[in-house]
Enzyme design. Structure first.
Site, PDB file in Angstrom:
ATOM      1  CE  LYS A 190      -4.306   0.953   2.469  1.00 22.56           C
ATOM      2  NZ  LYS A 190      -4.933   0.808   3.795  1.00 22.56           N
TER       3      LYS A 190
HETATM    4  C1  E4P Z   1      -8.348   1.793   3.771  1.00 20.63           C
HETATM    5  O1  E4P Z   1      -7.564   0.992   3.336  1.00 20.63           O
HETATM    6  C2  E4P Z   1      -8.195   2.474   5.073  1.00 20.63           C
HETATM    7  O2  E4P Z   1      -7.486   1.602   5.935  1.00 20.63           O
HETATM    8  C3  E4P Z   1      -9.495   2.772   5.765  1.00 20.63           C
HETATM    9  O3  E4P Z   1     -10.615   2.382   5.012  1.00 20.63           O
HETATM   10  C4  E4P Z   1      -9.548   4.093   6.412  1.00 20.63           C
HETATM   11  O4  E4P Z   1     -10.794   4.261   7.027  1.00 20.63           O
HETATM   12  P1  E4P Z   1     -11.105   5.370   8.137  1.00 20.63           P
HETATM   13  O5  E4P Z   1     -11.361   6.660   7.446  1.00 20.63           O
HETATM   14  O6  E4P Z   1     -12.341   4.855   8.824  1.00 20.63           O
HETATM   15  O7  E4P Z   1      -9.904   5.416   9.036  1.00 20.63           O
END
Ligand code: E4P
Length: 216
Positions: free
Chosen positions: A83
């Site tokens: 990522k």
């Molecule tokens: C995606 O890969 C992120 O880890 C995640 O969806 C972030 O979500 P949040 O805005 O609830 O922290």
């Protein structure tokens, strides 16, 4: 639509994997911190529970640093998906990694133009953050719709991984639009199973069945 769970909590991942409905896992540095676990160790454990992609995020901000970290992370298991953030260095890293056959999830996407860049960089997944977009006065669902339109216009193969999902209506809208994947907190996935009429229906059927005195 594929279902990923957005967590680093092993018990939750196991429980959802047991349903046979889980297609992958996403983590981020905040979720790793929340789990209190060692990053490498917990990622390796997650990769054994699911055969689907497991996103593990780099923390370096420069291309060379990202490549160094990706090298360490991709040795954990074949289903690790690196990522990277949606920055110039992140996309440079994405291009390099995907041309070597490594899966890449480009994260922190907040505009359709950013998603276009990620697709051009060969990303396996683009992660538009719906909830955080909504929190800032924009429409996260409109963002998913725009990205779908653009990706279909040019037949990009990058999968739209709808992220920062906060409730079941987000999931429903993503499915209507045709997002390829939704990554959700465990509680949101579990809430999808529920309907008050299903519960009431079961209650009624069981009460009537008891009156028959029969067993199966
Ligand atoms: C995606 O890969 C992120 O880890 C995640 O969806 C972030 O979500 P949040 O805005 O609830 O922290």
């Amino acid at each position: 639509m594929k279902f990923f769970v957005d967590t680093a909590e092993i018990a939750d991942i196991r429980e959802l994997a047991d349903t046979g409905l889980l297609d992958g896992v996403t983590t981020n540095p905040s979720l790793i911190a929340k789990s209190g676990r060692d990053f490498m160790e917990v990622t390796a454990e997650i990769c054994k529970i699911t055969h689907g992609p497991v996103s593990a995020e780099v923390v370096a901000l420069d291309h060379e640093g990202m490549m160094r970290e990706a090298e360490v992370l991709r040795r954990i298991a074949d289903n690790v998906c690196i990522k990277v953030p949606l920055t110039i260095d992140g996309l440079k890293t994405c291009r390099k990694l995907t041309s070597d056959g490594t899966m890449v999830n480009v994260t922190l996407c907040f505009s359709a133009n950013q998603a276009l860049l990620a697709a051009k960089a060969g990303a396996s997944f683009i992660s538009p953050f719906i909830g955080r977009h909504d929190d800032n006065g924009f429409d996260g669902i409109d963002l998913i719709r725009d990205i779908r339109l653009i990706y279909d216009n040019y037949s990009f193969e990058t999968e739209i991984l709808a992220a920062s999902i906060r409730h079941p209506v987000h999931v429903l809208e993503c499915a209507r639009i045709g997002a390829d994947v939704a990554t959700m907190p465990p509680a949101v996935i579990k809430s999808l199973f529920k309907h008050v009429l299903t519960e009431k229906g079961i209650e009624g059927f069981l009460a009537d069945w008891a009156k028959t005195g029969q067993t199966i």
